[in-house]
Design an enzyme around this catalytic site. Sequence first.
Site, short mmCIF file in Angstrom:
data_model
loop_
_atom_site.label_atom_id
_atom_site.label_comp_id
_atom_site.label_asym_id
_atom_site.label_seq_id
_atom_site.Cartn_x
_atom_site.Cartn_y
_atom_site.Cartn_z
N HIS A 188 0.86 -1.19 0.00
CA HIS A 188 0.00 0.00 0.00
C HIS A 188 0.90 1.24 0.00
CE1 HIS A 188 -3.74 -2.25 0.83
NE2 HIS A 188 -2.94 -3.05 1.52
N HIS A 194 -9.28 -10.43 -1.11
CA HIS A 194 -9.22 -10.20 0.33
C HIS A 194 -10.35 -11.02 0.94
CE1 HIS A 194 -8.88 -7.51 3.99
NE2 HIS A 194 -10.10 -7.98 4.13
N ASP A 224 2.02 -6.83 2.66
CA ASP A 224 0.83 -6.06 3.04
C ASP A 224 1.26 -4.80 3.80
OD1 ASP A 224 -1.77 -5.21 3.34
OD2 ASP A 224 -2.33 -6.71 4.83
#
Length: 428
Positions: free
Chosen positions: A58, A177, A303
């Site tokens: 991210h 997800h 992540d």
Amino acid sequence: MSKILIRGAKVLGGEAQDVLIDGETIEAVGAGLSAEGATVVEADGKVLLPGLVDLHTHLREPGREDSETVLTGTRAAASGGYTAVFAMANTFPVADTAGVVEQVYRLGKESGYCDVQPIGAVTVGLEGKKLAELGAMHESAAGVTVFSDDGKCVDDAVIMRRALEYVKAFGGVVAQHAQEPRLTEGAQMNEGIVSAELGLGGWPAVAEESIIARDVLLAEHVGSRVHICHLSTAGSVEIVRWAKSRGIDVTAEVTPHHLLLTDELVRSYNPVYKVNPPLRTERDVMALREALADGTIDIVATDHAPHPHEDKDCEWAAAAMGMVGLETALSVVQQTMVETGLLTWEAVADRMSFKPAEIGGAAGHGRPVSAGEPANLVLVDADYRGAVDPAGFASRSRNTPYEGRELPGRVTHTWLRGRATLVDGKLT
């Protein structure tokens, strides 16, 4: 670019060899190499690996530059030994159009610290109601092949089926997800003994496992590819293992923190341990390690989820979910997998470079350390031991669960197509 001679490196953890880089390419690998005028890097037995590839990062830009930018995120990536990262779509605006993914792609090119491949959203606005412009994103300059609503589950089976059918046409993959939203309403941590004792809303393993079971069956029915993001339970491992035994085209990832940390840490109520999916039990951790070792879980993905101080320095219920991970991932894998004898360094290269590059289609990355290949490389001092100090992070955020924890290994050098982005532990 001048020539670079890496002298005495343990290539993939094997025998010490020399590696000669000429421009963007590895010219030779062997013993006793020399090159007039080359810059010499004395490896002294450090481990040389292909540049790491993260399929789940991210970067927050556009929209949350207070957490991270493409520049700071790629600097963090280079510090951790990564030469390519895949940027998740949950930005503001969401990366659900060709325009937004091209913006992220361009920012990655400008950063120069690692290659950035945008991931496109599966649905418009991550709302799970209407397919996003998958074809337009694929045909854009960014060439998107991986699509995900990460942060939210594509819980509508019809939408998920349509997404799998759509990406099949160009060999794409949907990265799910796995979180059944109705089973996790108000959830704050893993559902179990600790959540009951603490009085926090429980996040049951079946909320993850039920979605994975559905999606592997959908992938089989459609004949398409599905990738499971941040798999976290022993039950999920068994479902993926079963699906692979049937020949279903499924891949899965595990995060470093799910290989090391457990829900017992939540007893501190420190929001740094609040993450999605939540930290699970010791039994789950052991099952994840074994599955990564035997190949049921294909890759390690960070992540990397940066948050500003104010989003984490608050009461548990109000805190944001997520942890930074790019700069500590390799150290955690060394501790949990290499030093336990579960993986060799060659296998680490497979799980953190070769396979993620293959799944995501990262051209030029995840290649062997051999003559003629792109010089995307990372040098690791595996003998190093030291406490994690987030003050030294290149990331804009500091929400690490490892502050003060001693971890092994330190990335000393990273090369992106023969250009050093990290030298002696310092960004260039």
